[in-house]
Design a protein around this motif. Sequence first.
Motif, PDB file in Angstrom:
ATOM      1  N   ILE A   1     118.700  42.893  38.372  1.00 57.85           N
ATOM      2  CA  ILE A   1     119.671  43.436  39.317  1.00 57.85           C
ATOM      3  C   ILE A   1     119.734  44.944  39.118  1.00 57.85           C
ATOM      4  O   ILE A   1     119.723  45.432  37.989  1.00 57.85           O
ATOM      5  CB  ILE A   1     121.055  42.788  39.132  1.00 57.85           C
ATOM      6  N   MET A   2     119.753  45.672  40.225  1.00 58.50           N
ATOM      7  CA  MET A   2     119.955  47.122  40.195  1.00 58.50           C
ATOM      8  C   MET A   2     121.361  47.380  40.728  1.00 58.50           C
ATOM      9  O   MET A   2     121.678  46.992  41.852  1.00 58.50           O
ATOM     10  CB  MET A   2     118.923  47.830  41.066  1.00 58.50           C
ATOM     11  N   SER A   3     122.209  48.019  39.918  1.00 60.17           N
ATOM     12  CA  SER A   3     123.589  48.186  40.346  1.00 60.17           C
ATOM     13  C   SER A   3     124.218  49.443  39.779  1.00 60.17           C
ATOM     14  O   SER A   3     124.007  49.790  38.614  1.00 60.17           O
ATOM     15  CB  SER A   3     124.435  46.980  39.913  1.00 60.17           C
ATOM     16  N   TYR A   4     124.998  50.105  40.610  1.00 59.63           N
ATOM     17  CA  TYR A   4     125.876  51.150  40.099  1.00 59.63           C
ATOM     18  C   TYR A   4     126.945  50.475  39.248  1.00 59.63           C
ATOM     19  O   TYR A   4     127.392  49.367  39.541  1.00 59.63           O
ATOM     20  CB  TYR A   4     126.502  51.934  41.254  1.00 59.63           C
ATOM     21  N   TRP A   5     127.336  51.153  38.179  1.00 60.49           N
ATOM     22  CA  TRP A   5     128.151  50.513  37.160  1.00 60.49           C
ATOM     23  C   TRP A   5     129.521  50.076  37.659  1.00 60.49           C
ATOM     24  O   TRP A   5     130.082  49.084  37.201  1.00 60.49           O
ATOM     25  CB  TRP A   5     128.298  51.436  35.947  1.00 60.49           C
TER      26      TRP A   5
END
Length: 292
Positions: free
Chosen positions: A117-121
């Motif tokens: 998963i690629m996600s802003y924190w």
Amino acid sequence: MMTQTTARTTAPQPLGLSRRPSPSEAMFDAFRAQDRPAFIGYMPYGFPDSETTHDALRTMVTHGVDAVEIGLPYTDPVMDGPVIQAASQVALDNGERMAGVFRAVETVANAGGVPLIMSYWNVVFHYGVERFAHDLANAGGAGIITPDLIPDEAGEWIEASQRHGLDRIFLVSPDSSDERLANAARNARGFIYAASRMGVTGERDTLSSSPEVLVERTRRAGARNVCVGIGVSTPEQARTVGRYADGVIVGSALVHTLLDDTGRAARDVREGLSALAAKVESLAEGVHNARR
């Protein structure tokens, strides 16, 4: 920000450390034995709709992607270029919920790919760090890429990921100091994401020599697996990067295949998936044959 439930639960996970091996490291070990780089592709969840997202993820793995970054759409994507921003806005307008993301993780795993998963924190933080780690591990996810989270501020995530055996992928850039590179290498698990340049994501006609230098610096700092992304969009570029990186990351060029000529809306689903399959195959050939 992606629609999500606000209730938080305590996951029934013991506080010890997981013995689960890193799925990403296992993938790189297998490719290293063949002297080949891995192909990592990106697709935002919920674009152009949840059902098509699953079709797109299966298409990517079937036609040559080894690991998939499933993007969590965010309302303020500071690192994303216009293509990914447009796709993410479509997903946000659809009102997709977090539970669907974990089903997407299962789709990638069932297709034979490594799901990331690629996600802003902020998205993970508001969902609940422990809860997110628990749900991701249960879905078969390998870990997450956190473009705006640095190791110095990642204590809660490091602890949760260790409890659940998840990979921690931090970003470095050509401007990163040697100290920053060493800190990222020391705290990462799986691989380091080396941004080919400063700035937002997007397709580029040419790539500079700075990514190769960055990969060398990051390895000297202690990282075993270093992958390069941002700007890679053609088989030739993928082949060039694959000669020195452990993995080649492609995002905008894949997402672009599902957008219409305006670049702001989804194209016909059948046409889009066909274009995606063709793009993946051409890039996969460039990546996997980079050292031959």
